[in-house]
Each structure stands twice: as structure tokens, then as C-alpha cells.
Design a protein around this motif. Structure first.
Motif, PDB file in Angstrom:
ATOM      1  N   ILE A 117      11.733   3.035 -29.380  1.00  0.00           N
ATOM      2  CA  ILE A 117      10.419   2.758 -28.808  1.00  0.00           C
ATOM      3  C   ILE A 117      10.284   1.258 -28.530  1.00  0.00           C
ATOM      4  O   ILE A 117       9.714   0.841 -27.514  1.00  0.00           O
ATOM      5  N   GLY A 118      10.813   0.443 -29.428  1.00  0.00           N
ATOM      6  CA  GLY A 118      10.786  -1.001 -29.235  1.00  0.00           C
ATOM      7  C   GLY A 118      11.552  -1.430 -27.997  1.00  0.00           C
ATOM      8  O   GLY A 118      11.124  -2.331 -27.269  1.00  0.00           O
ATOM      9  N   ALA A 119      12.694  -0.786 -27.753  1.00  0.00           N
ATOM     10  CA  ALA A 119      13.483  -1.101 -26.554  1.00  0.00           C
ATOM     11  C   ALA A 119      12.701  -0.760 -25.286  1.00  0.00           C
ATOM     12  O   ALA A 119      12.698  -1.520 -24.315  1.00  0.00           O
ATOM     13  N   ALA A 120      12.036   0.396 -25.312  1.00  0.00           N
ATOM     14  CA  ALA A 120      11.234   0.803 -24.153  1.00  0.00           C
ATOM     15  C   ALA A 120      10.045  -0.144 -23.955  1.00  0.00           C
ATOM     16  O   ALA A 120       9.707  -0.499 -22.825  1.00  0.00           O
ATOM     17  N   LEU A 121       9.434  -0.566 -25.053  1.00  0.00           N
ATOM     18  CA  LEU A 121       8.307  -1.495 -24.976  1.00  0.00           C
ATOM     19  C   LEU A 121       8.723  -2.846 -24.411  1.00  0.00           C
ATOM     20  O   LEU A 121       7.999  -3.450 -23.608  1.00  0.00           O
ATOM     21  N   SER A 122       9.885  -3.341 -24.835  1.00  0.00           N
ATOM     22  CA  SER A 122      10.361  -4.625 -24.338  1.00  0.00           C
ATOM     23  C   SER A 122      10.586  -4.575 -22.833  1.00  0.00           C
ATOM     24  O   SER A 122      10.269  -5.517 -22.095  1.00  0.00           O
ATOM     25  N   SER A 123      11.137  -3.455 -22.354  1.00  0.00           N
ATOM     26  CA  SER A 123      11.342  -3.279 -20.925  1.00  0.00           C
ATOM     27  C   SER A 123      10.008  -3.223 -20.183  1.00  0.00           C
ATOM     28  O   SER A 123       9.843  -3.847 -19.127  1.00  0.00           O
ATOM     29  N   LEU A 124       9.057  -2.508 -20.767  1.00  0.00           N
ATOM     30  CA  LEU A 124       7.740  -2.354 -20.148  1.00  0.00           C
ATOM     31  C   LEU A 124       7.013  -3.694 -20.054  1.00  0.00           C
ATOM     32  O   LEU A 124       6.483  -4.067 -18.993  1.00  0.00           O
ATOM     33  N   ILE A 125       6.985  -4.439 -21.141  1.00  0.00           N
ATOM     34  CA  ILE A 125       6.274  -5.720 -21.178  1.00  0.00           C
ATOM     35  C   ILE A 125       6.898  -6.722 -20.215  1.00  0.00           C
ATOM     36  O   ILE A 125       6.201  -7.407 -19.457  1.00  0.00           O
ATOM     37  N   SER A 126       8.220  -6.801 -20.216  1.00  0.00           N
ATOM     38  CA  SER A 126       8.916  -7.749 -19.332  1.00  0.00           C
ATOM     39  C   SER A 126       8.667  -7.413 -17.865  1.00  0.00           C
ATOM     40  O   SER A 126       8.386  -8.309 -17.051  1.00  0.00           O
ATOM     41  N   ALA A 127       8.773  -6.133 -17.526  1.00  0.00           N
ATOM     42  CA  ALA A 127       8.568  -5.720 -16.138  1.00  0.00           C
ATOM     43  C   ALA A 127       7.134  -5.971 -15.702  1.00  0.00           C
ATOM     44  O   ALA A 127       6.883  -6.407 -14.571  1.00  0.00           O
ATOM     45  N   PHE A 128       6.189  -5.726 -16.607  1.00  0.00           N
ATOM     46  CA  PHE A 128       4.775  -5.920 -16.274  1.00  0.00           C
ATOM     47  C   PHE A 128       4.478  -7.386 -15.965  1.00  0.00           C
ATOM     48  O   PHE A 128       3.854  -7.706 -14.945  1.00  0.00           O
ATOM     49  N   PHE A 129       4.927  -8.273 -16.829  1.00  0.00           N
ATOM     50  CA  PHE A 129       4.649  -9.691 -16.613  1.00  0.00           C
ATOM     51  C   PHE A 129       5.409 -10.236 -15.408  1.00  0.00           C
ATOM     52  O   PHE A 129       4.893 -11.101 -14.680  1.00  0.00           O
TER      53      PHE A 129
ATOM     54  N   ARG B  98       0.841  -1.204   0.000  1.00  0.00           N
ATOM     55  CA  ARG B  98       0.000   0.000   0.000  1.00  0.00           C
ATOM     56  C   ARG B  98       0.874   1.252   0.000  1.00  0.00           C
ATOM     57  O   ARG B  98       0.634   2.194  -0.773  1.00  0.00           O
ATOM     58  N   TRP B  99       1.897   1.280   0.863  1.00  0.00           N
ATOM     59  CA  TRP B  99       2.783   2.440   0.918  1.00  0.00           C
ATOM     60  C   TRP B  99       3.548   2.610  -0.392  1.00  0.00           C
ATOM     61  O   TRP B  99       3.769   3.732  -0.858  1.00  0.00           O
ATOM     62  N   LEU B 100       3.920   1.490  -0.980  1.00  0.00           N
ATOM     63  CA  LEU B 100       4.628   1.550  -2.258  1.00  0.00           C
ATOM     64  C   LEU B 100       3.752   2.190  -3.326  1.00  0.00           C
ATOM     65  O   LEU B 100       4.195   3.069  -4.075  1.00  0.00           O
ATOM     66  N   LEU B 101       2.480   1.777  -3.395  1.00  0.00           N
ATOM     67  CA  LEU B 101       1.559   2.348  -4.377  1.00  0.00           C
ATOM     68  C   LEU B 101       1.291   3.818  -4.093  1.00  0.00           C
ATOM     69  O   LEU B 101       1.190   4.626  -5.024  1.00  0.00           O
ATOM     70  N   LEU B 102       1.170   4.161  -2.819  1.00  0.00           N
ATOM     71  CA  LEU B 102       0.945   5.561  -2.447  1.00  0.00           C
ATOM     72  C   LEU B 102       2.060   6.467  -2.953  1.00  0.00           C
ATOM     73  O   LEU B 102       1.815   7.616  -3.337  1.00  0.00           O
ATOM     74  N   LEU B 103       3.285   5.958  -2.966  1.00  0.00           N
ATOM     75  CA  LEU B 103       4.438   6.770  -3.353  1.00  0.00           C
ATOM     76  C   LEU B 103       4.741   6.695  -4.849  1.00  0.00           C
ATOM     77  O   LEU B 103       5.022   7.718  -5.481  1.00  0.00           O
ATOM     78  N   ILE B 104       4.668   5.490  -5.408  1.00  0.00           N
ATOM     79  CA  ILE B 104       5.163   5.319  -6.770  1.00  0.00           C
ATOM     80  C   ILE B 104       4.145   5.729  -7.828  1.00  0.00           C
ATOM     81  O   ILE B 104       4.514   6.218  -8.901  1.00  0.00           O
ATOM     82  N   LEU B 105       2.849   5.551  -7.574  1.00  0.00           N
ATOM     83  CA  LEU B 105       1.853   5.884  -8.591  1.00  0.00           C
ATOM     84  C   LEU B 105       1.810   7.379  -8.915  1.00  0.00           C
ATOM     85  O   LEU B 105       1.811   7.751 -10.091  1.00  0.00           O
ATOM     86  N   PRO B 106       1.771   8.270  -7.908  1.00  0.00           N
ATOM     87  CA  PRO B 106       1.761   9.701  -8.258  1.00  0.00           C
ATOM     88  C   PRO B 106       3.045  10.165  -8.938  1.00  0.00           C
ATOM     89  O   PRO B 106       3.005  11.002  -9.831  1.00  0.00           O
ATOM     90  N   VAL B 107       4.187   9.612  -8.496  1.00  0.00           N
ATOM     91  CA  VAL B 107       5.458   9.978  -9.131  1.00  0.00           C
ATOM     92  C   VAL B 107       5.453   9.575 -10.603  1.00  0.00           C
ATOM     93  O   VAL B 107       5.867  10.344 -11.484  1.00  0.00           O
ATOM     94  N   THR B 108       4.966   8.369 -10.873  1.00  0.00           N
ATOM     95  CA  THR B 108       4.882   7.887 -12.249  1.00  0.00           C
ATOM     96  C   THR B 108       3.963   8.766 -13.085  1.00  0.00           C
ATOM     97  O   THR B 108       4.286   9.137 -14.220  1.00  0.00           O
ATOM     98  N   ALA B 109       2.813   9.113 -12.508  1.00  0.00           N
ATOM     99  CA  ALA B 109       1.847   9.943 -13.235  1.00  0.00           C
ATOM    100  C   ALA B 109       2.405  11.328 -13.528  1.00  0.00           C
ATOM    101  O   ALA B 109       2.274  11.840 -14.653  1.00  0.00           O
TER     102      ALA B 109
ATOM    103  N   LEU C 212      10.346   8.250 -22.767  1.00  0.00           N
ATOM    104  CA  LEU C 212      10.418   8.520 -21.334  1.00  0.00           C
ATOM    105  C   LEU C 212       9.158   8.036 -20.626  1.00  0.00           C
ATOM    106  O   LEU C 212       9.236   7.421 -19.556  1.00  0.00           O
ATOM    107  N   SER C 213       7.987   8.301 -21.215  1.00  0.00           N
ATOM    108  CA  SER C 213       6.725   7.871 -20.607  1.00  0.00           C
ATOM    109  C   SER C 213       6.686   6.358 -20.430  1.00  0.00           C
ATOM    110  O   SER C 213       6.262   5.849 -19.381  1.00  0.00           O
ATOM    111  N   LEU C 214       7.154   5.639 -21.454  1.00  0.00           N
ATOM    112  CA  LEU C 214       7.166   4.173 -21.373  1.00  0.00           C
ATOM    113  C   LEU C 214       8.165   3.679 -20.330  1.00  0.00           C
ATOM    114  O   LEU C 214       7.882   2.760 -19.559  1.00  0.00           O
ATOM    115  N   LEU C 215       9.331   4.325 -20.280  1.00  0.00           N
ATOM    116  CA  LEU C 215      10.363   3.900 -19.341  1.00  0.00           C
ATOM    117  C   LEU C 215       9.983   4.205 -17.898  1.00  0.00           C
ATOM    118  O   LEU C 215      10.296   3.430 -16.990  1.00  0.00           O
ATOM    119  N   VAL C 216       9.306   5.317 -17.677  1.00  0.00           N
ATOM    120  CA  VAL C 216       8.855   5.656 -16.326  1.00  0.00           C
ATOM    121  C   VAL C 216       7.879   4.594 -15.822  1.00  0.00           C
ATOM    122  O   VAL C 216       7.974   4.124 -14.678  1.00  0.00           O
TER     123      VAL C 216
END
Length: 202
Positions: free
Chosen positions: A104-116, A14-25, A50-54
Motif C-alpha cells: 500500500i505504501g508503494a502505491a501511495l508513493s506513486s500516487l502522491i508523486s504523480a499528483f504533485f 478536455r478530451w483527455l479528461l473525457l476519456l481518462i476520468l470514466p475509465v479510472t472511475a 489497484l484502486s490507488l494505482l489506477v
């Protein structure tokens, strides 16, 4: 102590989401202005990257926390397997996406891997401890984060004055959390303990 472990897991996430979500947004919404502030206008075309990497970093931070919980439960091999899987998945995605989409592909690969990786880690912890996040609390945090993200997209300062936007939105974020009754006395007590001065040694 299973009940205490469940409490710690839920509180830490919960604390992690409280801190990281607004920073990301707040970093994603005015990404072009942020690049212009930190570097020069020559880097503004990289705002989509940058948006994808964040977002990717946010997923990785959550995954890292989940991994720490897994290791703390006495399963370091499981965390190691997840890390290796993310790495291999990122390599495979890079080989496919970079030739097609470039940076963009490099950023997408990082995003997809981290998400899964985050999703798999969350599923594993839920199966082990029958707990993850408080759904009601998580929805409140996501709604408030969505509000400040949308407002930042509609209105924000440029150049150095972007810091004013960040300050105002951070204050609004805390105010909305208070109105949604998501900030509690227990949270204030934890913050107080963090900033409380240690007693001087005699």
C-alpha cells in the motif's frame, strides 16, 4: 499563434479528461471484481492497491500530456526536470512508506508523486499560456464521472458479467454528457474524422 495554442491546450486536456476520468472511475469502483475477472480470487485482497494505482496512472497520463505541451513549447529541460523530480520524490516516499505500509505504501508513493507532478506541470503551463482547462466543462465531466462511479459502487455484476456493468455505465456516461450539453457537434465531427476511411489510392 498564442490564441490557437491556447485552444489546442484546452481542447486536448478536455478530451483527455473525457476519456481518462470514466475509465479510472469504472476500474476503481469494482476493483475486487475486476481482479477476480482478470486473475483469480487469490488476488482480490490487492483491490485497494489497484484502486490507488489506477488513480496514480491517471495522474501520470495527465502529467505526460502536460509534459508534451511543455516540450512542444520549446522547454524540454523543464519537462526533464519535472520527470527527475517525480522520480526522486517517489524514491524518497518509497523508502519511508514501504516499511510502514508495505505494498500500500508503494502505491501511495506513486500516487502522491504523480499528483504533485501533475499539479506542478499544470501550474507551469498556466503561467506560460494563461490557459489550462475550461472550468465549466471540467466540472460537468467530474460530476458525470462521480455519478457513474457512485452507481457502479452501489450496483455491479460479478465475474464475466462485470463487462455488462462497464457497457451500461459507459452508455450512461455518454447519455449524461449529452444531457449536460457537454458533447457538442464539434466533438462528433472530430470523432467522425478519426473513424473516416481514408480515400483509396488510384
Amino acid at each position: 499563434n498564442k490564441r490557437l495554442t491556447q485552444k489546442y491546450i484546452q481542447q486536448s486536456l478536455r478530451w483527455l479528461l473525457l476519456l481518462i476520468l470514466p475509465v479510472t472511475a469504472l476500474m476503481s469502483a469494482p476493483s475486487s471484481q475486476l481482479l477476480n475477472l482478470l486473475y483469480t480470487s487469490e488476488y482480490v485482497p490487492a483491490s485497494d492497491v489497484l484502486s490507488l494505482l489506477v488513480l496514480s496512472v491517471a495522474f501520470l497520463v495527465i502529467f505526460g500530456t502536460l509534459g508534451s505541451i511543455i516540450t512542444g513549447s520549446g522547454k524540454p529541460k523543464v519537462e526533464m526536470t519535472l520527470n527527475i523530480s517525480i522520480f526522486l520524490g517517489m524514491v524518497i516516499l518509497n523508502l519511508y512508506l514501504i516499511p510502514k505500509y508495505g505494498i500500500i505504501g508503494a502505491a501511495l508513493s506513486s500516487l502522491i508523486s504523480a499528483f504533485f507532478g501533475m499539479i506542478i506541470g499544470a501550474i507551469y503551463i498556466y503561467k506560460q499560456f494563461k490557459i489550462l482547462v475550461n472550468l465549466k466543462s471540467t466540472i460537468k465531466i467530474m460530476v458525470v464521472t462521480g455519478i457513474i462511479y457512485y452507481l457502479t459502487l452501489l450496483w455491479h455484476f460479478s465475474s464475466f458479467y462485470l463487462l455488462i456493468t462497464y457497457t451500461l455505465m459507459a452508455m450512461l456516461y455518454l447519455l449524461l454528457l449529452w444531457l449536460f450539453q457537454e458533447i457538442k457537434k464539434e466533438d462528433l465531427h472530430i470523432i467522425y474524422q478519426l473513424f473516416k476511411k481514408a480515400p483509396k489510392s488510384i
